[in-house]
Motif scaffolding. Structure first.
Motif, mmCIF file in Angstrom:
data_model
loop_
_atom_site.group_PDB
_atom_site.id
_atom_site.type_symbol
_atom_site.label_atom_id
_atom_site.label_comp_id
_atom_site.label_asym_id
_atom_site.label_seq_id
_atom_site.Cartn_x
_atom_site.Cartn_y
_atom_site.Cartn_z
ATOM 1 N N PRO A 208 0.792 -1.229 0.000
ATOM 2 C CA PRO A 208 0.000 0.000 0.000
ATOM 3 C C PRO A 208 0.828 1.286 0.000
ATOM 4 N N HIS A 212 2.040 5.103 -7.184
ATOM 5 C CA HIS A 212 2.135 5.419 -8.609
ATOM 6 C C HIS A 212 2.132 4.146 -9.429
ATOM 7 N N SER B 85 9.352 0.310 2.942
ATOM 8 C CA SER B 85 8.052 0.053 3.569
ATOM 9 C C SER B 85 8.179 0.011 5.081
ATOM 10 N N GLU B 86 9.294 -0.535 5.582
ATOM 11 C CA GLU B 86 9.459 -0.576 7.037
ATOM 12 C C GLU B 86 9.624 0.839 7.581
ATOM 13 N N HIS B 90 7.536 6.948 1.373
ATOM 14 C CA HIS B 90 7.089 6.691 0.004
ATOM 15 C C HIS B 90 6.872 7.989 -0.746
ATOM 16 N N VAL B 92 4.849 10.449 -3.261
ATOM 17 C CA VAL B 92 3.438 10.700 -3.536
ATOM 18 C C VAL B 92 3.341 11.952 -4.413
ATOM 19 N N PRO B 209 -8.492 3.975 0.531
ATOM 20 C CA PRO B 209 -7.285 3.540 -0.173
ATOM 21 C C PRO B 209 -7.275 3.828 -1.671
ATOM 22 N N TRP B 210 -8.387 4.323 -2.229
ATOM 23 C CA TRP B 210 -8.403 4.675 -3.635
ATOM 24 C C TRP B 210 -7.818 6.069 -3.859
ATOM 25 N N VAL B 211 -7.564 6.805 -2.796
ATOM 26 C CA VAL B 211 -6.976 8.139 -2.937
ATOM 27 C C VAL B 211 -5.466 7.965 -3.030
ATOM 28 N N LYS B 212 -4.924 8.237 -4.224
ATOM 29 C CA LYS B 212 -3.500 7.997 -4.461
ATOM 30 C C LYS B 212 -2.704 9.286 -4.605
ATOM 31 N N PRO B 226 -2.468 11.070 1.279
ATOM 32 C CA PRO B 226 -2.601 9.613 1.375
ATOM 33 C C PRO B 226 -1.344 8.968 1.937
ATOM 34 N N GLY B 227 -1.490 8.222 2.992
ATOM 35 C CA GLY B 227 -0.388 7.506 3.610
ATOM 36 C C GLY B 227 -0.474 6.038 3.255
ATOM 37 N N ILE B 228 0.337 5.239 3.922
ATOM 38 C CA ILE B 228 0.387 3.824 3.584
ATOM 39 C C ILE B 228 -0.955 3.144 3.830
ATOM 40 N N HIS B 229 -1.497 3.336 5.022
ATOM 41 C CA HIS B 229 -2.761 2.679 5.339
ATOM 42 C C HIS B 229 -3.930 3.640 5.456
ATOM 43 N N ALA B 268 -15.311 7.521 2.627
ATOM 44 C CA ALA B 268 -14.231 7.140 3.552
ATOM 45 C C ALA B 268 -14.801 6.429 4.771
ATOM 46 N N GLN B 269 -14.018 5.461 5.262
ATOM 47 C CA GLN B 269 -14.473 4.662 6.403
ATOM 48 C C GLN B 269 -13.579 4.875 7.620
#
Lengths: 347, 341
Positions: A208, A212, B85-86, B90, B92, B209-212, B226-229, B268-269
């Motif tokens: 996640p 991109h 990832s750790e 990332h 954006v 999660p669809w917001v990129k 938008p973050g990882i989770h 959003a949830q």
């Protein structure tokens, strides 16, 4: 007027909806049915990542570029609507990478914010010396196909889980028009040597942090035979396989290795991604899309078939433009049968 | 001085990154992190962690740009590695949109982020209330992952971390040779800095999660990161408010403002509400001080007051703070050798 749509992938369902939306009020007797042996989530469309992006070159096929544009604009218009989430529709930005200078694609003005990559951006992708950045759309079929199915069901369209063996079978049941959206297996209904499978395999992972899409291109290996990474709303799709003429729908260990190693080389962060699923599918490849009418003799009667198949790896990309074109063909059938008044000119 | 004992007060992004820089530049130092809060309860944990600088009126622009560039370069390398990832780092991409064309069309950091350019007409159509915009690609540091990753790297080098509320820097003088003050908003009480004031920020962290892409209004008040989770929706800038309690009216207001920028957020949830107090100051306090009481001296390096821009400059200021610690050590060694004469 009985219409049968064969095929329930993105082409079949969107064509069905497009025709029903446009003609149901003009033809009160319109009865539509969808026949398919595979429904979502088991169609070819369901396996695709869902990125709107045509091939690099339209090979002079302006028609396809127009269908692609029509599809993009249609989807863009739906972005702000409450339906977008349910449709699986969202904006996404990303990279196309090359090892050499290439001309700009036919779709550069269709997508948003198209530009070349800066030297600093290229540092992210060792081995690639040139590239594009743009914002495009994702349309995830595991959401879009159920959404289309719901819209159709609400309109009274009936669905059948059935493999249609021939056009004649449909006409014998009383169908006036058959819409042939059978994708890669269209040859089973009517031989078509131009139609070949373009086998693809993908690995779905949980990553996640990837925001991109990244599509690499190897001019020698050909389209989709170079790694790509496409983040969806839940999973990220890793791919890069295109095998022309291969009908095998089983996952190949060799292809898995190719995809995994090349994608991890492209995006080292993927090494920590958890693999969730593997899938193979057959792109319905054809030199150009077969989108045309055919009159078929059925005993003493003439019945009509509208073909709409052969979208290769750009079915989602072109689907709505093709559906509209199929609907126009349907309209001409209606006019000939004098069943509908011609559509009013748009002001 | 054999192994200088350095205490770093504060375990937010500034404290932890400063501790790491000190370890990197002074391997013989024994570094200890002391804080009353650790991740996930620091101010940093509330922030989205976007690398979009805040401008400090009192710090020269070329200095801010250097800090940002160092931070961006450092994180860029991590984002492109297997550790990304750790570490929660990332890339954006997204847009900064303005209702009115800004005075400064090119911010000082435009050539540090990637692909900075004005938005096209077609892109602006998505934002009918806005007339001008900028598109670019930057980095995001997700917390807690980034802080936990820093903690892990610190522990691997032998750095000890203790939960402890330090009431006065002087209380550390008998155990440590040098104190590094990265107490953030805590410095207001800890060292009585009246120039430091909170700017309260409330945010929503939602599942969408669809917001990129990120979207930020140039006024800095409304943003979607938008973050990882989770996606961070913001926000507020309430000067001098010390309240850490979420305000329901504010929650609704933030949600509405963000939905008008990105309508799909209606779906959003699992909305979580968080509050943080930006440790705001005219300029970042990044300087040495020597505290003395009854003939005893305690060298202090201050590194606090990063306000809304902590993540954007953290590595740059941490490196400078480590350099100042080096100066403190040299000064101590100088005076101890003088004492031997």
């Amino acid at each position: 007027m009985r219409v049968a749509v064969i095929g329930a992938g993105v082409i079949g369902l969107s064509t069905a909806l497009c025709i029903h939306e446009q003609y149901h009020s003009l033809v009160p007797s319109l009865e539509m049915e969808v026949y398919a042996d595979r429904h979502t989530p088991h169609t070819t469309s369901d396996g695709a990542a869902g990125l709107w992006q045509p091939y690099l070159s339209d090979h002079g096929n302006l028609q396809e570029t127009l269908w692609n544009k029509e599809t993009f604009d249609y989807l863009l218009g739906h972005l702000g609507s409450p339906a977008a989430k349910e449709m699986g529709l969202f904006l996404i930005s990303g990279y196309n990478l090359f090892t050499q200078l290439v001309p700009d694609p036919s779709w550069k003005s269709i997508v948003l914010g198209f530009r070349n990559l800066t030297p600093k951006e290229l540092e992210l992708f060792p081995g690639y010396s040139y590239g594009w950045f743009n914002t495009a759309l994702m349309l995830e079929c595991r959401s879009y196909l159920p959404w289309l199915t719901n819209r159709l069901t609400q309109r009274g369209v009936k669905f059948f889980h059935k493999k249609v063996e021939s056009f004649q079978e449909m006409f014998a049941q009383g169908m006036d028009v058959v819409i042939n959206c059978t994708g890669v297996r269209a040859g089973e209904l009517q031989p078509d040597p131009e139609l070949q499978p373009g086998r693809g395999q993908v690995i779905k992972v949980l990553a996640p942090w990837v925001k991109h899409f990244i599509i690499t291109h190897n001019i020698e290996s050909g389209i989709y035979n170079s790694p790509y990474v496409i983040p969806g709303s839940e999973f990220t799709v890793l791919g890069g396989i295109y095998q022309h003429g291969n009908w095998n729908e089983e996952n190949s260990t060799q292809d898995h290795k190719t995809i995994w190693e090349s994608c991890c080389r492209l995006l080292p962060a993927l090494q920590k991604a958890k693999i969730v699923e593997e899938w193979s599918g057959l792109r319905p490849a054809r030199p150009w899309v077969r989108l045309e009418r055919e009159t078929v003799r059925h005993g003493h009667f003439q019945a009509e078939v509208i073909h709409n198949y052969g979208h290769g790896g750009f079915g989602i990309t072109s689907h709505w433009g093709c559906a509209m074109a199929a609907a126009r063909l349907f309209g001409s059938i209606l006019q000939e049968k004098k069943l509908a008044t011609p559509p009013q000119p748009r002001l | 001085m054999a192994a200088p004992k350095v205490a770093v007060v504060g375990a937010g992004v500034v404290g932890l990154s400063t501790a790491l820089c000190i370890v990197e530049t002074c391997p013989s130092c024994s570094v200890t992190v002391l804080s009353d809060q650790f991740s996930p309860s620091t101010t940093s944990d509330v922030a989205a962690g976007m690398l979009i600088p805040h401008t400090y009126p009192g710090t020269p622009i070329h200095v801010q740009k250097q800090w940002f560039k160092e931070t961006f370069t450092y994180l860029f390398a991590i984002s492109n590695s297997a550790e990304a990832s750790e570490a929660g780092i990332h890339l954006v991409s997204g847009w900064q949109v303005f209702k009115n064309t800004p005075k400064e069309e090119l911010p000082f950091w435009s050539d540090v982020v990637l692909g900075f350019r004005p938005m096209s007409e077609a892109e602006l159509q998505k934002f009918p209330q806005h007339r001008f915009g900028q598109a670019f690609t930057t980095l995001k540091c997700d917390c807690p992952p980034y802080l936990l990753w820093l903690e892990k790297r610190l522990k691997a080098t032998g750095v000890q971390m203790y939960t402890r509320k330090v009431a006065d820097l002087w209380e550390l003088h008998s155990e440590y040779n040098i104190v590094v003050n990265c107490a953030g908003i805590g410095a207001h009480q800890l060292v009585g800095d009246e120039q430091l004031f909170p700017v309260r920020g409330q945010v929503l962290k939602v599942h969408a999660p669809w917001v990129k892409n990120f979207i930020r209004d140039g006024d800095g008040l409304t943003y979607i990161y938008p973050g990882i989770h989770r996606v961070t929706l913001g926000g507020t800038r309430e000067k001098e408010s010390w309240s850490l309690s979420p305000d329901p009216g504010t929650t609704k207001d933030i949600f509405d403002r963000c939905c008008s920028l990105e309508p799909s957020l209606q779906g959003a949830q699992d909305i979580k509400v968080k509050v943080g107090l930006r440790p705001s100051r005219w300029s970042v306090r990044l300087q040495r001080e020597v505290l003395s009481q009854g003939g005893f001296k305690l060298p202090v390096v201050h590194n606090y007051g990063h306000g809304a821009g902590g993540f954007s400059v953290h590595r740059g200021t941490a490196k400078e703070a480590a350099r100042l610690v080096g100066e403190c050590i040299a000064a101590l060694q100088g005076s101890s050798s003088r004492a031997k004469l």
